[in-house]
Design an enzyme around this catalytic site. Structure first.
Site, PDB file in Angstrom:
ATOM      1  N   ASP A  15       0.820  -1.202   0.000  1.00  0.00           N
ATOM      2  CA  ASP A  15       0.000   0.000   0.000  1.00  0.00           C
ATOM      3  C   ASP A  15       0.863   1.266   0.000  1.00  0.00           C
ATOM      4  OD1 ASP A  15       0.831  -0.583   2.627  1.00  0.00           O
ATOM      5  OD2 ASP A  15      -1.177  -1.252   3.188  1.00  0.00           O
ATOM      6  N   GLU A 281       1.164  -6.324  -5.066  1.00  0.00           N
ATOM      7  CA  GLU A 281       0.815  -5.493  -6.225  1.00  0.00           C
ATOM      8  C   GLU A 281       1.994  -4.687  -6.754  1.00  0.00           C
ATOM      9  OE1 GLU A 281      -2.093  -1.693  -7.147  1.00  0.00           O
ATOM     10  OE2 GLU A 281      -2.879  -3.342  -5.950  1.00  0.00           O
TER      11      GLU A 281
END
Length: 384
Positions: A15, A281
């Site tokens: 994040d 990610e």
């Protein structure tokens, strides 16, 4: 424009990694960014140029042009929260604090409000991209947020890819002398004829199984570069067990541990390696742009939906590959994610005519898509 980017660090680095790359890309294009984060500790190695300095009741992180890092608590303090900027991004549905939302609603011209969602290759992404969500109650009543979905097709928000990235990655990938020098700077003493793999993984990765397979393959000298954290811990545990039961490591397998790397430093490592094992990610997207064969460990979820996400990405990424290569890469990805048995044979790497060529082909197909920051700017300015 002034951008406010909100980030809550859940349990890993993805994040804050995504948000810092977003902030860097926006600032490089002439925008100013305030990054609001509840746990900035990862920036000490991810962005070592940032230094926390006193500033009234709350310290500020400065050192990167165009970006100031603020503690989340300041945005939750009604007496200290500043005037919102032109655009507010809440990363991954993190919900900005109520005092900040109230300041947004009080503006004569409210900022554009974007919920930047998680990355997926599933079909729902295109259907959900740019959908509006009016707020009917609470401090943000009367405002509207829009969902912005990164993705792999032209009808999605695209991927983070700063201008010039691929040219820089290719220049390093194709320059053997420079690759050797960069690896040396990282403490990786690469030897001629030795293939190199990097590992950035979660604690559930079957790293020991793979290392044992490499130890049993004397015809393929391999140097495995372990990143800090789970990869280092799993690699150290496997090595200790091997040496206790088998003796010294075979000379054709060498392990190195690199220090925590800045984002540009990690990008360089990906470009230097013949194979990259990545997770989550942020590192997964960077592995795509590096143009090297890679194995993705997706974030594991209790309800098992990560399996569908992995299948969706595999189908898109390998769509034009030969069937046999598709099957062998998919088998390894499934095994690495504990979704299938360990395959009898792994795809050859490096192999200029196989996996490596296919990875470059998929990368070059994906680079024709407009990048995420370009699309975000066009969306909030009404020019796209």
């Amino acid at each position: 424009m002034q951008w406010d980017v909100f980030c809550q660090v859940i349990d890993n680095f993805g994040d804050i990694g995504v948000c810092w790359r977003l902030a860097r890309d926006l600032s490089a294009r002439g925008h100013t960014v305030r990054l609001w984060v509840d746990d900035p500790s990862a920036l000490t190695w991810m962005a070592p140029e940032v230094d926390w300095t006193p500033s009234g009741a709350y310290p500020q992180g400065r050192g990167h042009d165009g970006i100031v890092v603020h503690p989340w608590a300041q945005a939750a303090d009604a007496a200290a929260v500043p005037e919102p900027g032109d655009v507010v991004i809440e990363a991954f549905g993190c919900n900005p604090p109520d005092p900040f939302l109230a300041r947004m609603a009080a503006r004569a011209e409210p900022p554009r409000w974007i919920n930047l969602e998680y990355l997926s290759a599933e079909d729902y992404v295109a259907r959900s991209h740019r959908l509006r969500s009016p707020v009917w109650s609470g401090p943000a009543s009367g405002l509207t947020k829009h969902f912005f979905y990164p993705g792999f097709t032209p009808d999605t928000g695209g991927l983070l890819r700063e201008p010039g990235l691929i040219d820089r990655q290719d220049a390093l990938r194709l320059d053997a002398v420079r690759r050797q020098a960069v690896l040396g700077q990282l403490g990786v003493a690469h030897q001629p004829g030795e293939r190199v793999a990097s590992v950035f993984c979660y604690g559930t990765a079957p790293l020991g199984t793979w290392l044992s397979a490499l130890a049993g393959s004397p015809a393929e000298p391999t140097h495995v570069v372990l990143t800090q954290g789970h990869a280092q811990q799993l690699g150290s545990s496997w090595r200790a067990q091997w040496e206790a039961t088998q003796g010294p490591l075979p000379t054709h397998l060498r392990l190195s541990v690199v220090p925590p790397l800045s984002q540009p430093g990690y990008d360089d490592l990906l470009a230097c390696c013949d194979l990259n094992l990545v997770r989550g990610e942020d590192s997964a997207v960077r592995a795509l742009w590096a143009g090297r064969p890679h194995v993705w460990q997706i974030y594991e979820q209790d309800d098992g939906v990560h399996a569908d996400k992995l299948d969706a990405f595999t189908a898109r990424w390998t769509a034009d590959w030969p069937a046999s290569l598709q099957a062998s890469v998919r088998a390894w990805w499934q095994a690495w994610n504990r979704l299938g048995p360990w395959p009898d044979a792994l795809p050859a790497w490096p192999d200029a005519t196989g996996w490596a060529r296919a990875s470059l082909s998929s990368r070059d197909r994906l680079r024709t898509q407009t990048d995420l920051v370009t699309q975000l700017i066009a969306f909030v300015t009404g020019s796209g």
